[in-house]
Motif scaffolding. Sequence first.
Motif, PDB file in Angstrom:
ATOM      1  N   ALA A 149       0.815  -1.216   0.000  1.00  0.00           N
ATOM      2  CA  ALA A 149       0.000   0.000   0.000  1.00  0.00           C
ATOM      3  C   ALA A 149       0.851   1.269   0.000  1.00  0.00           C
ATOM      4  O   ALA A 149       0.307   2.379   0.048  1.00  0.00           O
ATOM      5  N   GLY A 150       2.171   1.135  -0.046  1.00  0.00           N
ATOM      6  CA  GLY A 150       3.039   2.301  -0.045  1.00  0.00           C
ATOM      7  C   GLY A 150       3.138   2.988   1.294  1.00  0.00           C
ATOM      8  O   GLY A 150       3.525   4.151   1.374  1.00  0.00           O
ATOM      9  N   GLN A 151       2.801   2.278   2.379  1.00  0.00           N
ATOM     10  CA  GLN A 151       2.887   2.871   3.714  1.00  0.00           C
ATOM     11  C   GLN A 151       4.271   2.699   4.323  1.00  0.00           C
ATOM     12  O   GLN A 151       4.614   3.370   5.300  1.00  0.00           O
ATOM     13  N   THR A 152       5.053   1.777   3.789  1.00  0.00           N
ATOM     14  CA  THR A 152       6.446   1.597   4.188  1.00  0.00           C
ATOM     15  C   THR A 152       7.278   1.467   2.920  1.00  0.00           C
ATOM     16  O   THR A 152       6.741   1.356   1.814  1.00  0.00           O
ATOM     17  N   GLY A 153       8.586   1.468   3.073  1.00  0.00           N
ATOM     18  CA  GLY A 153       9.469   1.320   1.918  1.00  0.00           C
ATOM     19  C   GLY A 153      10.440   2.467   1.796  1.00  0.00           C
ATOM     20  O   GLY A 153      10.650   3.234   2.743  1.00  0.00           O
ATOM     21  N   VAL A 154      11.005   2.606   0.599  1.00  0.00           N
ATOM     22  CA  VAL A 154      12.034   3.611   0.336  1.00  0.00           C
ATOM     23  C   VAL A 154      11.763   4.263  -1.009  1.00  0.00           C
ATOM     24  O   VAL A 154      11.397   3.586  -1.975  1.00  0.00           O
ATOM     25  N   VAL A 155      11.931   5.583  -1.074  1.00  0.00           N
ATOM     26  CA  VAL A 155      11.936   6.311  -2.344  1.00  0.00           C
ATOM     27  C   VAL A 155      13.270   7.033  -2.449  1.00  0.00           C
ATOM     28  O   VAL A 155      13.626   7.826  -1.582  1.00  0.00           O
ATOM     29  N   ARG A 156      14.021   6.730  -3.514  1.00  0.00           N
ATOM     30  CA  ARG A 156      15.306   7.394  -3.766  1.00  0.00           C
ATOM     31  C   ARG A 156      15.036   8.583  -4.688  1.00  0.00           C
ATOM     32  O   ARG A 156      14.667   8.403  -5.832  1.00  0.00           O
ATOM     33  N   LEU A 157      15.224   9.783  -4.146  1.00  0.00           N
ATOM     34  CA  LEU A 157      14.852  11.008  -4.859  1.00  0.00           C
ATOM     35  C   LEU A 157      16.086  11.812  -5.219  1.00  0.00           C
ATOM     36  O   LEU A 157      16.840  12.238  -4.344  1.00  0.00           O
ATOM     37  N   GLY A 158      16.283  12.042  -6.498  1.00  0.00           N
ATOM     38  CA  GLY A 158      17.361  12.914  -6.960  1.00  0.00           C
ATOM     39  C   GLY A 158      16.852  14.334  -7.141  1.00  0.00           C
ATOM     40  O   GLY A 158      15.665  14.550  -7.379  1.00  0.00           O
ATOM     41  N   PHE A 159      17.749  15.301  -7.012  1.00  0.00           N
ATOM     42  CA  PHE A 159      17.357  16.689  -7.281  1.00  0.00           C
ATOM     43  C   PHE A 159      18.448  17.348  -8.104  1.00  0.00           C
ATOM     44  O   PHE A 159      19.614  16.955  -8.069  1.00  0.00           O
ATOM     45  N   SER A 160      18.038  18.383  -8.868  1.00  0.00           N
ATOM     46  CA  SER A 160      18.907  18.886  -9.925  1.00  0.00           C
ATOM     47  C   SER A 160      19.810  20.033  -9.525  1.00  0.00           C
ATOM     48  O   SER A 160      20.654  20.435 -10.308  1.00  0.00           O
ATOM     49  N   GLY A 161      19.664  20.574  -8.326  1.00  0.00           N
ATOM     50  CA  GLY A 161      20.545  21.669  -7.939  1.00  0.00           C
ATOM     51  C   GLY A 161      19.923  22.525  -6.857  1.00  0.00           C
ATOM     52  O   GLY A 161      18.792  22.291  -6.420  1.00  0.00           O
ATOM     53  N   PRO A 162      20.633  23.563  -6.426  1.00  0.00           N
ATOM     54  CA  PRO A 162      20.173  24.370  -5.293  1.00  0.00           C
ATOM     55  C   PRO A 162      18.884  25.132  -5.565  1.00  0.00           C
ATOM     56  O   PRO A 162      18.169  25.479  -4.632  1.00  0.00           O
ATOM     57  N   THR A 163      18.556  25.395  -6.838  1.00  0.00           N
ATOM     58  CA  THR A 163      17.333  26.142  -7.114  1.00  0.00           C
ATOM     59  C   THR A 163      16.084  25.270  -6.959  1.00  0.00           C
ATOM     60  O   THR A 163      14.967  25.775  -7.051  1.00  0.00           O
ATOM     61  N   SER A 164      16.257  23.968  -6.722  1.00  0.00           N
ATOM     62  CA  SER A 164      15.109  23.095  -6.458  1.00  0.00           C
ATOM     63  C   SER A 164      14.933  22.818  -4.969  1.00  0.00           C
ATOM     64  O   SER A 164      14.061  22.048  -4.579  1.00  0.00           O
ATOM     65  N   HIS A 165      15.756  23.465  -4.124  1.00  0.00           N
ATOM     66  CA  HIS A 165      15.703  23.187  -2.686  1.00  0.00           C
ATOM     67  C   HIS A 165      14.345  23.507  -2.075  1.00  0.00           C
ATOM     68  O   HIS A 165      13.850  22.774  -1.214  1.00  0.00           O
ATOM     69  N   GLU A 166      13.732  24.619  -2.483  1.00  0.00           N
ATOM     70  CA  GLU A 166      12.439  24.989  -1.914  1.00  0.00           C
ATOM     71  C   GLU A 166      11.414  23.893  -2.155  1.00  0.00           C
ATOM     72  O   GLU A 166      10.668  23.505  -1.257  1.00  0.00           O
ATOM     73  N   VAL A 167      11.349  23.402  -3.386  1.00  0.00           N
ATOM     74  CA  VAL A 167      10.395  22.350  -3.724  1.00  0.00           C
ATOM     75  C   VAL A 167      10.759  21.058  -3.001  1.00  0.00           C
ATOM     76  O   VAL A 167       9.883  20.323  -2.536  1.00  0.00           O
ATOM     77  N   LEU A 168      12.045  20.783  -2.881  1.00  0.00           N
ATOM     78  CA  LEU A 168      12.491  19.587  -2.153  1.00  0.00           C
ATOM     79  C   LEU A 168      12.012  19.631  -0.706  1.00  0.00           C
ATOM     80  O   LEU A 168      11.536  18.623  -0.164  1.00  0.00           O
ATOM     81  N   VAL A 169      12.106  20.805  -0.074  1.00  0.00           N
ATOM     82  CA  VAL A 169      11.646  20.947   1.310  1.00  0.00           C
ATOM     83  C   VAL A 169      10.136  20.734   1.400  1.00  0.00           C
ATOM     84  O   VAL A 169       9.642  19.997   2.262  1.00  0.00           O
ATOM     85  N   LEU A 170       9.372  21.366   0.503  1.00  0.00           N
ATOM     86  CA  LEU A 170       7.920  21.230   0.521  1.00  0.00           C
ATOM     87  C   LEU A 170       7.499  19.781   0.271  1.00  0.00           C
ATOM     88  O   LEU A 170       6.588  19.260   0.930  1.00  0.00           O
ATOM     89  N   MET A 171       8.160  19.121  -0.679  1.00  0.00           N
ATOM     90  CA  MET A 171       7.829  17.731  -0.999  1.00  0.00           C
ATOM     91  C   MET A 171       8.138  16.821   0.173  1.00  0.00           C
ATOM     92  O   MET A 171       7.328  15.957   0.546  1.00  0.00           O
ATOM     93  N   THR A 172       9.307  16.993   0.786  1.00  0.00           N
ATOM     94  CA  THR A 172       9.698  16.154   1.914  1.00  0.00           C
ATOM     95  C   THR A 172       8.736  16.346   3.078  1.00  0.00           C
ATOM     96  O   THR A 172       8.314  15.371   3.725  1.00  0.00           O
ATOM     97  N   ARG A 173       8.367  17.588   3.355  1.00  0.00           N
ATOM     98  CA  ARG A 173       7.450  17.872   4.463  1.00  0.00           C
ATOM     99  C   ARG A 173       6.100  17.196   4.239  1.00  0.00           C
ATOM    100  O   ARG A 173       5.561  16.525   5.122  1.00  0.00           O
ATOM    101  N   LYS A 174       5.541  17.351   3.032  1.00  0.00           N
ATOM    102  CA  LYS A 174       4.236  16.756   2.732  1.00  0.00           C
ATOM    103  C   LYS A 174       4.299  15.235   2.793  1.00  0.00           C
ATOM    104  O   LYS A 174       3.398  14.581   3.343  1.00  0.00           O
TER     105      LYS A 174
END
Length: 303
Positions: A87-112
């Motif tokens: 059901a996707g309630q446990t496990g691992v997601v490996r998330l790459g990000f493209s650089g410092p200008t995506s940090h804001e979205v990375l923070v919002l995504m991680t928080r949610k």
Amino acid sequence: MELRHLQAFVTVAEELSFRRAAERLQMSQPPLSQQIKRLEHEVGVPLLRRTTRQVALTTAGLAFLSEARRALRAAQAAPQAARQAAAGQTGVVRLGFSGPTSHEVLVLMTRKFRERRPRVRLEVHGPVFGGELVDRLNRDEIDAGLIRLPVAGSGIRVRELTRHPIAAAVPAEHPLATRREVGVLDLRDEPVVSHPTNRGAGIVSLIHSAFMQHGSSPNIVQEAPDTHTILSMVGAGVGVGFVPVSAGHLKVPGVVLLPVSDIPPLPLALAWRTEDPNPALHALIDLLDEIAADCRTHADDPL
């Protein structure tokens, strides 16, 4: 070693009576005794001492009891663990990000994601730039990545999350530094510090297209591997740079960011493999509408 034999042994060990254990297990005593004998034969040592009056644990039986209980608990937990993973309630997601200008979205995504899926581990890999991020997706080294559009290649799905306006980074002493915004025509004769095409293809294409619409091309005097280095080169007086306005949080001394009015915003998206079966990844994908809404709210009312 059968789980029913372990359960039989644990019940006898708790009751210290074959009669009471058989009653608890809703079976007769002879088959219960046979199960204990088979278990002892498999283990290779006596687990119980039996007399006409009492049943007692041997030293080996006492040691075996704690492990048997642990095995039974694990067996009982295994189906629930499997259902939670599916059901996707446990496990691992490996998330790459493209650089410092995506940090804001990375923070919002991680928080949610942590709010909705607290037992899923989000592994962050980066920075991973442009085409390299797609390559790592195709090699199954990451499950998803925050990447600038457009994305080249097949077998990849994307969902745009936000768009970042483009700013011109100029030295603080530059004649344009006091302006509220600039246009491409204001910058067409300026030396430019640029992303390399293999790492910032999205923004490089955007800048070249904007200059071509005005009948010119950017005067690139130096390439820099990432946004932070571009801003540092601008601060050193090498030239001007073009970066997403989200780079403002880097706050490089001696650099001013000016919105560029006639360059369209640069999209940022989540990319993942079309056929990826990871349930935890799909749990993240299911939240993308909410994450995109959070990005819009954040853009209108910065934190």
